[in-house]
Enzyme design. Structure first.
Site, short mmCIF file in Angstrom:
data_model
loop_
_atom_site.label_atom_id
_atom_site.label_comp_id
_atom_site.label_asym_id
_atom_site.label_seq_id
_atom_site.Cartn_x
_atom_site.Cartn_y
_atom_site.Cartn_z
N ASN A 1 -31.96 65.51 -67.69
CA ASN A 1 -30.79 66.12 -67.02
C ASN A 1 -29.78 65.08 -66.54
O ASN A 1 -28.98 65.34 -65.66
CB ASN A 1 -31.27 66.96 -65.83
N GLU A 2 -29.80 63.90 -67.14
CA GLU A 2 -28.95 62.80 -66.64
C GLU A 2 -27.48 63.16 -66.51
O GLU A 2 -26.80 62.70 -65.59
CB GLU A 2 -29.09 61.57 -67.57
N GLY B 1 -36.65 61.02 -65.94
CA GLY B 1 -37.71 60.06 -66.25
C GLY B 1 -39.08 60.71 -66.32
O GLY B 1 -39.96 60.24 -67.04
N LEU C 1 -36.71 58.69 -62.23
CA LEU C 1 -36.49 57.40 -61.57
C LEU C 1 -36.20 57.64 -60.09
O LEU C 1 -35.53 58.62 -59.72
CB LEU C 1 -35.33 56.67 -62.24
C1 LIG Z 1 -30.24 55.57 -64.93
C2 LIG Z 1 -30.75 56.73 -65.72
C3 LIG Z 1 -31.68 56.37 -66.87
C4 LIG Z 1 -32.04 57.54 -67.72
C5 LIG Z 1 -33.42 58.03 -67.56
C6 LIG Z 1 -33.89 58.58 -66.28
C7 LIG Z 1 -33.12 58.93 -65.21
C8 LIG Z 1 -33.73 59.46 -63.96
O1 LIG Z 1 -34.90 59.78 -63.90
S1 LIG Z 1 -32.70 59.57 -62.57
C9 LIG Z 1 -33.63 60.69 -61.49
C10 LIG Z 1 -33.42 62.11 -61.91
N1 LIG Z 1 -34.26 63.00 -61.12
C11 LIG Z 1 -33.86 64.22 -60.76
O2 LIG Z 1 -32.78 64.68 -61.06
C12 LIG Z 1 -34.82 65.00 -59.91
C13 LIG Z 1 -34.26 65.23 -58.52
N2 LIG Z 1 -35.23 65.95 -57.73
C14 LIG Z 1 -35.40 67.30 -57.85
O3 LIG Z 1 -34.82 67.98 -58.65
C15 LIG Z 1 -36.41 67.91 -56.90
O4 LIG Z 1 -36.68 66.99 -55.86
C16 LIG Z 1 -37.75 68.26 -57.58
C17 LIG Z 1 -37.56 69.46 -58.50
C18 LIG Z 1 -38.29 67.07 -58.34
C19 LIG Z 1 -38.76 68.64 -56.48
O5 LIG Z 1 -38.20 69.65 -55.66
P1 LIG Z 1 -38.88 69.95 -54.24
O6 LIG Z 1 -40.35 70.04 -54.40
O7 LIG Z 1 -38.10 71.08 -53.66
O8 LIG Z 1 -38.62 68.62 -53.39
P2 LIG Z 1 -37.22 68.18 -52.72
O9 LIG Z 1 -36.12 68.34 -53.70
O10 LIG Z 1 -37.11 68.78 -51.38
O11 LIG Z 1 -37.46 66.58 -52.59
C20 LIG Z 1 -38.44 66.09 -51.68
C21 LIG Z 1 -38.00 64.72 -51.28
O12 LIG Z 1 -37.99 63.86 -52.44
C22 LIG Z 1 -36.71 63.27 -52.60
N3 LIG Z 1 -36.47 63.10 -54.03
C23 LIG Z 1 -36.49 64.05 -54.98
N4 LIG Z 1 -36.26 63.52 -56.20
C24 LIG Z 1 -36.09 62.18 -56.00
C25 LIG Z 1 -35.82 61.07 -56.87
N5 LIG Z 1 -35.69 61.21 -58.19
N6 LIG Z 1 -35.69 59.84 -56.29
C26 LIG Z 1 -35.83 59.67 -54.95
N7 LIG Z 1 -36.10 60.68 -54.06
C27 LIG Z 1 -36.22 61.91 -54.62
C28 LIG Z 1 -35.74 64.26 -51.95
O13 LIG Z 1 -34.50 63.62 -51.64
C29 LIG Z 1 -36.55 64.65 -50.74
O14 LIG Z 1 -36.51 63.58 -49.86
P3 LIG Z 1 -36.35 63.83 -48.28
O15 LIG Z 1 -34.94 64.36 -48.12
O16 LIG Z 1 -36.57 62.51 -47.65
O17 LIG Z 1 -37.39 64.87 -47.92
#
Ligand SMILES: CCCCC/C=C/C(=O)SCCNC(=O)CCNC(=O)[C@H](O)C(C)(C)COP(=O)(O)OP(=O)(O)OC[C@H]1O[C@@H](n2cnc3c(N)ncnc32)[C@H](O)[C@@H]1OP(=O)(O)O
Length: 290
Positions: free
Chosen positions: A158-159, A136, A91
Site C-alpha cells: 500500500n506504499e 513490508g 517497515l
Molecule cells: C520506504 C518504503 C519501502 C517499500 C516497502 C515497505 C514499506 C513499508 O512497510 S512502510 C509501513 C507501511 N505500514 C502501514 O501502512 C501499516 C500502518 N499500520 C496500520 O495500518 C495498522 O496499525 C494495522 C492494521 C497494522 C494494525 O491496526 P491496529 O491493530 O488497529 O493498531 P493501530 O493502528 O492502533 O496501531 C497500534 C500502534 O502501532 C503503531 N503503528 C502501526 N503501524 C506502524 C508502523 N508501520 N510503524 C510504526 N508504528 C506503527 C500505531 O501508530 C500505534 O501506535 P501508538 O499510537 O503508539 O499506539
C-alpha cells in the site's frame, strides 16, 4: 566432484549476508523460534509489540533465525506472528519519518538483507498470516513460497497510500505471485486486499479458520517436498529466483541511493508525516473509547 560443484553453485547464488545480528537489549526476544522435534519444521514468530513493525533489530533477528534454521537442517520454515491481530505492520515508520541519515542507510541495507535471506531461504518456506500484512508485512509473505491467511485481515503493498513508490525489487516480489496487470493496478492503487480478495487473485494460497489450522496447512505444504532431494530443491528454487535477486544484488548501492533520495524527499516526508499522525490519532481515539 558433483557435490562440490553444487555447493559452489549455492555459494554463487546466495549473496553472503554476514551481518552479526545483535538484537537490542530488550528483554523479550523479537522473534520466537521453535522447531517441532517430530516434523523437523521450524516456526518463526515475529514478536515485537504492538504490531511487529520492522526496525533494524527485528529484521536482524529474522535474518539470524533464518541462518539458524538453515544451519540446523530444519525441514522447513513457517513465518507467523505472536500477535493475533497483526502479522507485520511493515517497515517501522519511526525509521522512515525524519530519519537519522546514518541509521537510515543501515536500516535500508538490513531491509534488503531480510528480503534476500527469506526469498532465498534454502528450506521450504510458508507464511501463516494470522493478522494484517500491509507493505513490508506483505513483502515478507510474498518472499515465502506459500501463504495461508486468516479471515477478516488485509494484505498488500500500500506504499502509494503514503506517497511512496515501492522499490523495483519489492515490486518483483509481488510479480512473483501476481499477474503483471493485476500487480500494476494493486501497486498503483496502494490496494490492501481482504483475505477473500487475496485468495481470489492468488496473493494467498489458502484461507484457514484459525492460526492452528494455518500452521497445519503450511506444514502440509512443506511436507509436499518430502520426495525431493533438499539440495536439488534448494538449487532449483535459487535458480528460478536468481533473475529477480540479481536485479537487487547487481546494484544494492544504487537502490540505497534511490531510496535515500526518495525517503528524504518532501513528497514522502509530508505524506508519511500525515499518514503516521492519522495512525496515532486513530490509536488515541481507540484508547479513548476503551
Ligand atoms: C520506504 C518504503 C519501502 C517499500 C516497502 C515497505 C514499506 C513499508 O512497510 S512502510 C509501513 C507501511 N505500514 C502501514 O501502512 C501499516 C500502518 N499500520 C496500520 O495500518 C495498522 O496499525 C494495522 C492494521 C497494522 C494494525 O491496526 P491496529 O491493530 O488497529 O493498531 P493501530 O493502528 O492502533 O496501531 C497500534 C500502534 O502501532 C503503531 N503503528 C502501526 N503501524 C506502524 C508502523 N508501520 N510503524 C510504526 N508504528 C506503527 C500505531 O501508530 C500505534 O501506535 P501508538 O499510537 O503508539 O499506539
Amino acid at each position: 566432484m558433483l557435490r562440490s560443484k553444487i555447493l559452489n553453485r549455492i555459494r554463487l547464488l546466495k549473496p553472503v549476508i554476514d551481518r552479526r545480528c545483535m538484537s537490542s537489549a530488550s528483554k523479550t526476544p523479537l522473534t520466537l523460534l521453535e522447531v517441532d522435534d517430530k516434523s523437523g519444521i521450524a516456526t518463526l514468530s515475529l514478536n515485537r509489540p504492538p504490531v511487529n513493525s520492522l526496525n533494524i533489530d527485528l529484521m536482524n533477528s529474522i535474518i539470524e533465525s533464518i541462518t539458524e534454521i538453515e544451519g540446523n537442517k530444519s525441514r522447513g520454515l513457517i513465518l507467523t506472528s505472536a500477535n493475533d491481530r497483526v502479522f507485520c505492520a511493515g517497515l517501522d515508520l519511526n525509521e522512515l519519518h525524519k530519519p537519522n541519515q546514518e541509521r537510515l542507510k543501515e536500516f535500508w541495507a538490513v531491509f534488503q538483507d531480510v528480503w534476500l535471506a527469506l526469498h532465498l531461504c534454502s528450506v521450504p518456506t510458508a507464511a501463516a498470516i494470522n493478522g494484517h500484512a500491509p507493505a513490508g508485512g506483505c513483502l515478507l509473505a510474498t518472499a515465502c513460497e506459500y501463504r495461508v491467511m486468516l479471515p477478516q485481515m488485509t494484505i498488500g503493498l500500500n506504499e502509494t497510500q503514503f506517497g511512496y513508490m515501492a522499490p523495483k525489487w519489492v515490486m518483483l516480489s509481488y510479480l512473483s505471485v501476481l499477474p503483471r496487470r493485476l500487480a500494476e493496478r494493486a501497486l498503483t492503487q496502494g490496494k490492501l486486499f481482504t483475505t477473500a480478495e487475496a485468495l481470489d487473485v492468488g496473493l494467498v494460497d489458502e484461507i484457514a479458520a484459525s492460526k492452528e489450522e494455518a500452521l497445519a496447512k503450511c506444514s502440509t505444504f512443506i511436507d509436499s517436498f518430502s520426495k525431493a532431494n533438499p539440495l536439488a530443491r534448494s538449487l532449483t528454487k535459487k535458480q528460478i529466483r536468481e533473475p529477480d535477486v540479481q536485479k537487487l544484488i547487481a546494484d544494492r548501492a544504487g537502490d540505497l541511493k534511490e531510496c535515500l533520495e526518495y525517503i528524504n524527499s518532501p513528497l514522502l516526508q509530508d505524506g508519511l508525516g500525515a499518514y503516521f499522525e492519522a495512525l496515532k490519532q486513530k490509536s488515541r481515539s481507540k484508547a479513548g473509547k476503551s
